[in-house]
Design a protein around this motif. Structure first.
Motif, PDB file in Angstrom:
ATOM      1  N   VAL A  37      98.927  74.657  32.213  1.00  0.00           N
ATOM      2  CA  VAL A  37      99.759  75.823  32.521  1.00  0.00           C
ATOM      3  C   VAL A  37     100.107  76.472  31.182  1.00  0.00           C
ATOM      4  O   VAL A  37     100.450  75.780  30.220  1.00  0.00           O
ATOM      5  N   ILE A  38      99.995  77.798  31.127  1.00  0.00           N
ATOM      6  CA  ILE A  38     100.318  78.511  29.886  1.00  0.00           C
ATOM      7  C   ILE A  38     101.504  79.423  30.151  1.00  0.00           C
ATOM      8  O   ILE A  38     101.475  80.241  31.076  1.00  0.00           O
ATOM      9  N   ARG A  39     102.549  79.234  29.354  1.00  0.00           N
ATOM     10  CA  ARG A  39     103.716  80.125  29.429  1.00  0.00           C
ATOM     11  C   ARG A  39     103.692  80.956  28.171  1.00  0.00           C
ATOM     12  O   ARG A  39     103.799  80.412  27.063  1.00  0.00           O
ATOM     13  N   GLY A  40     103.518  82.239  28.329  1.00  0.00           N
ATOM     14  CA  GLY A  40     103.247  83.068  27.170  1.00  0.00           C
ATOM     15  C   GLY A  40     104.331  84.070  26.850  1.00  0.00           C
ATOM     16  O   GLY A  40     105.043  84.565  27.740  1.00  0.00           O
ATOM     17  N   ALA A  59      95.751  88.644  29.152  1.00  0.00           N
ATOM     18  CA  ALA A  59      94.498  88.789  28.393  1.00  0.00           C
ATOM     19  C   ALA A  59      94.745  88.775  26.888  1.00  0.00           C
ATOM     20  O   ALA A  59      93.858  88.401  26.120  1.00  0.00           O
ATOM     21  N   ASP A  60      95.952  89.162  26.454  1.00  0.00           N
ATOM     22  CA  ASP A  60      96.282  89.019  25.028  1.00  0.00           C
ATOM     23  C   ASP A  60      96.265  87.547  24.615  1.00  0.00           C
ATOM     24  O   ASP A  60      95.943  87.217  23.476  1.00  0.00           O
ATOM     25  N   LEU A  61      96.630  86.673  25.533  1.00  0.00           N
ATOM     26  CA  LEU A  61      96.733  85.241  25.210  1.00  0.00           C
ATOM     27  C   LEU A  61      95.436  84.497  25.502  1.00  0.00           C
ATOM     28  O   LEU A  61      95.048  83.587  24.760  1.00  0.00           O
ATOM     29  N   HIS A 119     106.843  88.471  29.005  1.00  0.00           N
ATOM     30  CA  HIS A 119     106.757  87.058  29.383  1.00  0.00           C
ATOM     31  C   HIS A 119     105.737  86.938  30.508  1.00  0.00           C
ATOM     32  O   HIS A 119     105.736  87.744  31.435  1.00  0.00           O
ATOM     33  N   VAL A 120     104.890  85.923  30.435  1.00  0.00           N
ATOM     34  CA  VAL A 120     103.869  85.757  31.462  1.00  0.00           C
ATOM     35  C   VAL A 120     103.560  84.267  31.600  1.00  0.00           C
ATOM     36  O   VAL A 120     103.775  83.501  30.651  1.00  0.00           O
ATOM     37  N   TYR A 121     103.125  83.861  32.783  1.00  0.00           N
ATOM     38  CA  TYR A 121     102.572  82.499  32.898  1.00  0.00           C
ATOM     39  C   TYR A 121     101.225  82.568  33.585  1.00  0.00           C
ATOM     40  O   TYR A 121     100.953  83.471  34.387  1.00  0.00           O
ATOM     41  N   LEU A 122     100.370  81.601  33.207  1.00  0.00           N
ATOM     42  CA  LEU A 122      99.036  81.494  33.794  1.00  0.00           C
ATOM     43  C   LEU A 122      98.899  80.064  34.308  1.00  0.00           C
ATOM     44  O   LEU A 122      99.101  79.104  33.553  1.00  0.00           O
ATOM     45  N   VAL A 123      98.592  79.940  35.583  1.00  0.00           N
ATOM     46  CA  VAL A 123      98.528  78.608  36.197  1.00  0.00           C
ATOM     47  C   VAL A 123      97.112  78.404  36.730  1.00  0.00           C
ATOM     48  O   VAL A 123      96.719  79.024  37.725  1.00  0.00           O
ATOM     49  N   LEU A 162     101.513  74.513  27.973  1.00  0.00           N
ATOM     50  CA  LEU A 162     101.535  75.032  26.604  1.00  0.00           C
ATOM     51  C   LEU A 162     102.382  76.291  26.573  1.00  0.00           C
ATOM     52  O   LEU A 162     102.202  77.186  27.421  1.00  0.00           O
ATOM     53  N   VAL A 163     103.300  76.356  25.624  1.00  0.00           N
ATOM     54  CA  VAL A 163     104.032  77.592  25.348  1.00  0.00           C
ATOM     55  C   VAL A 163     103.269  78.285  24.225  1.00  0.00           C
ATOM     56  O   VAL A 163     102.941  77.654  23.212  1.00  0.00           O
ATOM     57  N   VAL A 164     102.957  79.567  24.409  1.00  0.00           N
ATOM     58  CA  VAL A 164     102.085  80.258  23.458  1.00  0.00           C
ATOM     59  C   VAL A 164     102.731  81.592  23.084  1.00  0.00           C
ATOM     60  O   VAL A 164     103.128  82.360  23.969  1.00  0.00           O
ATOM     61  N   ALA A 165     102.818  81.866  21.784  1.00  0.00           N
ATOM     62  CA  ALA A 165     103.437  83.102  21.314  1.00  0.00           C
ATOM     63  C   ALA A 165     102.425  83.922  20.531  1.00  0.00           C
ATOM     64  O   ALA A 165     101.714  83.387  19.662  1.00  0.00           O
ATOM     65  N   LEU A 166     102.395  85.232  20.812  1.00  0.00           N
ATOM     66  CA  LEU A 166     101.370  86.091  20.209  1.00  0.00           C
ATOM     67  C   LEU A 166     101.776  86.610  18.833  1.00  0.00           C
ATOM     68  O   LEU A 166     101.003  86.527  17.883  1.00  0.00           O
ATOM     69  N   THR A 167     102.981  87.135  18.705  1.00  0.00           N
ATOM     70  CA  THR A 167     103.398  87.746  17.437  1.00  0.00           C
ATOM     71  C   THR A 167     104.472  86.884  16.777  1.00  0.00           C
ATOM     72  O   THR A 167     104.997  85.952  17.389  1.00  0.00           O
TER      73      THR A 167
END
Ligand code: GLY
Length: 341
Positions: free
Chosen positions: A213-216, A260-262, A222-226, A87-92
């Protein structure tokens, strides 16, 4: 005499050695005992989410290698291969504009990626922050665990007859697959690109509270969480033109804040490891694969930069072909060492 000496015992070197041994060659791997880039790597197999502007030829190689991953993983046993997608995830709204621009480019290459509204993203991952503005789903971008992959490749290589040693000896063909160490061995422009990465653990036993997998994109960071099935979450990574291995408070702060924002629950996870590794970078971000001009019997397989894990199967197949037949596959042409002559 050994037919093939592979210098480098990371995933690339081990996989090449394994494939060569499977074709009946006598193979040695030279292991200097130092942890390479794979020790820090998160193990994302991201031909789509890591398809960047101007890198279309490299993207083609990533896509072809990713296709080979399911069979490659099945041959090796448990390497932590998971196919839940990314998942690609955008905060703002600015983050979403940036993510959307890259997604439109990736979609223009006919890569499998679909825009998603916040509700669709949270349907897939309920632990995502209610603040997220949108993103995308890349169903074909998967993951493996490099810390399972390397021992599995060692076992497979040894079972196929490969010798692993710390001493070099003459061989018919030498394959330089030494990551950042390849520059000193070949004179090629491979440079270390520092990446700081964290390992967290879910507070409760069992898998983390999310499976993709989250690419944020989070406030321009830019951050990724696996997430791994066993409860680990890898959070990465900085990209720094530095050679030191220092873990900085600023990098840890940025990575954790973005993560943690995501996924707010991340703040309650245990921080179990913070380390810095070095990707073997090249001037055009693409690997260097093929015979080394002016050095008879020397073949290079290095410079995989951000893509070493995803490119392992195709690198091994193409380099084993080259060693066996003496003729480079046309797929290797754009990646020849001669482009840096
Ligand atoms: N491919 C992920 C990284 O280099 O950080």
């Amino acid at each position: 005499m050994t037919d093939v000496e592979v210098v480098g015992a990371g995933p690339i070197g081990l996989a090449i050695a394994w494939r060569c041994a499977q074709r009946g060659m006598r193979v040695r791997v030279v292991d200097d005992g130092r942890a390479g880039a794979a020790h820090a790597a998160a193990g994302m197999l991201s031909p789509v989410a890591e398809a960047y502007f101007g890198e279309e030829v490299l993207t083609g190689l990533l896509v072809e290698s990713a296709k080979r991953w399911p069979a490659f993983a099945a041959e090796l046993g448990d390497v932590g291969y998971r196919d839940d997608g990314t998942l690609v995830v955008a905060l703002t709204s600015d983050d979403l504009a940036e993510a959307d621009r890259l997604r439109a480019y990736q979609a223009s290459l006919k890569l499998p990626i679909t825009a998603m509204r916040p509700s669709e993203l949270r349907d897939r991952e309920p632990r995502l922050s209610p603040r997220i503005r949108g993103g995308a789903f890349a169903p074909g971008d998967h993951q493996v665990d490099p810390r399972k992959l390397v021992p599995a490749l060692r076992r497979a290589a040894v079972a196929a007859g490969v010798t692993i040693t710390d001493e070099r000896e003459p061989a018919g063909v030498t394959v330089v697959a030494a990551g950042c160490g390849s520059a000193a061995l070949t004179g090629l422009p491979v440079r270390p690109v520092k990446g700081q990465v964290l390992r967290l653990r879910a507070p409760d036993p069992g898998p983390p509270g999310f499976r993709h997998v989250i690419r944020g994109y989070a406030d321009s960071r830019h951050v990724y969480l696996v997430p791994r099935a066993g409860g680990e979450v890898v959070v990465g990574a900085t990209v720094e033109e530095l050679t030191d291995s220092v873990v900085t408070a600023g990098a840890v702060l940025d990575l954790l804040r973005a993560a943690a924002d995501l996924v707010p629950d991340i703040a309650e996870y245990h921080l179990v490891e913070a380390l810095a590794g070095h990707r073997p970078g090249t001037p055009d971000n693409a690997p260097i694969l093929g015979p080394l001009d002016g050095r008879a019997g020397v073949v290079v397989a290095t410079g995989h930069h951000r893509h070493g894990i995803v490119l392992t199967p195709i690198t091994a197949d193409l380099i084993a072909d080259l060693v066996e037949k003496g003729v480079p596959d046309p797929m290797l042409a754009p990646f020849t060492p001669a482009r840096f002559a």
